[in-house]
Design a protein around this motif. Structure first.
Motif, short mmCIF file in Angstrom:
data_model
loop_
_atom_site.label_atom_id
_atom_site.label_comp_id
_atom_site.label_asym_id
_atom_site.label_seq_id
_atom_site.Cartn_x
_atom_site.Cartn_y
_atom_site.Cartn_z
N LYS A 152 -3.80 53.06 23.57
CA LYS A 152 -4.97 53.62 22.88
C LYS A 152 -4.72 53.73 21.37
O LYS A 152 -5.60 53.45 20.57
CB LYS A 152 -5.32 55.00 23.46
CG LYS A 152 -6.00 54.92 24.80
CD LYS A 152 -6.42 56.30 25.27
CE LYS A 152 -7.17 56.22 26.58
NZ LYS A 152 -7.69 57.55 26.99
N ARG A 153 -3.51 54.13 21.00
CA ARG A 153 -3.19 54.29 19.58
C ARG A 153 -3.20 52.94 18.86
O ARG A 153 -3.79 52.79 17.79
CB ARG A 153 -1.84 54.98 19.41
CG ARG A 153 -1.50 55.30 17.97
CD ARG A 153 -0.22 56.10 17.82
NE ARG A 153 0.95 55.35 18.23
CZ ARG A 153 1.66 55.60 19.34
NH1 ARG A 153 1.33 56.59 20.14
NH2 ARG A 153 2.71 54.87 19.66
N HIS A 154 -2.58 51.90 19.46
CA HIS A 154 -2.52 50.59 18.81
C HIS A 154 -3.87 49.91 18.74
O HIS A 154 -4.11 49.09 17.85
CB HIS A 154 -1.50 49.69 19.51
CG HIS A 154 -0.10 49.96 19.10
ND1 HIS A 154 0.46 49.41 17.97
CD2 HIS A 154 0.85 50.75 19.64
CE1 HIS A 154 1.70 49.86 17.84
NE2 HIS A 154 1.96 50.66 18.85
N ASN A 189 -6.67 51.70 18.46
CA ASN A 189 -7.58 52.65 17.81
C ASN A 189 -8.74 53.03 18.72
O ASN A 189 -9.89 53.09 18.29
CB ASN A 189 -8.09 52.11 16.48
CG ASN A 189 -6.99 51.91 15.49
OD1 ASN A 189 -6.11 52.76 15.35
ND2 ASN A 189 -7.00 50.78 14.81
N PRO A 246 -10.98 55.53 21.18
CA PRO A 246 -11.26 56.96 21.27
C PRO A 246 -10.50 57.60 22.42
O PRO A 246 -10.22 56.95 23.44
CB PRO A 246 -12.77 57.01 21.53
CG PRO A 246 -13.30 55.66 21.18
CD PRO A 246 -12.17 54.71 21.35
#
Length: 85
Positions: free
Chosen positions: A52-54, A56, A58
């Motif tokens: 999710k972080r890589h 971007n 929600p």
């Protein structure tokens, strides 16, 4: 997902990632990531959060998880998955 994140060991889960594939489809794109230890919920959550972080994504983005043995049993990697929020 930045595939270089997998190669560059950005997942920080001690060689847990076995492989990954991106399937481009007409209605959706599917990213599949294989990990060694499906029974370790803490590692599975860390992998989910890293993806999710890589990307971007929600926080409320729904992801799905399925063990390799379950996929072999019902001959599908996308049916009968567990919702992974």
């Amino acid at each position: 997902m930045d595939l270089l994140a997998i190669i560059g060991d950005q997942f920080d889960v001690d060689d847990e990632i076995c492989g990954a594939v991106l399937s481009i489809r007409g209605s959706e794109d599917i990213i599949s990531v294989w990990n060694k230890t499906s029974s370790n919920g803490k590692i599975n959550l860390k992998i989910r959060d890293t993806i999710k972080r890589h990307l971007n994504l929600p926080a409320e983005t729904t992801m799905e998880y399925k063990t390799h043995n379950d996929a072999l049993r019902d001959k599908s990697s996308f049916r009968n998955t567990d919702v992974f929020r």
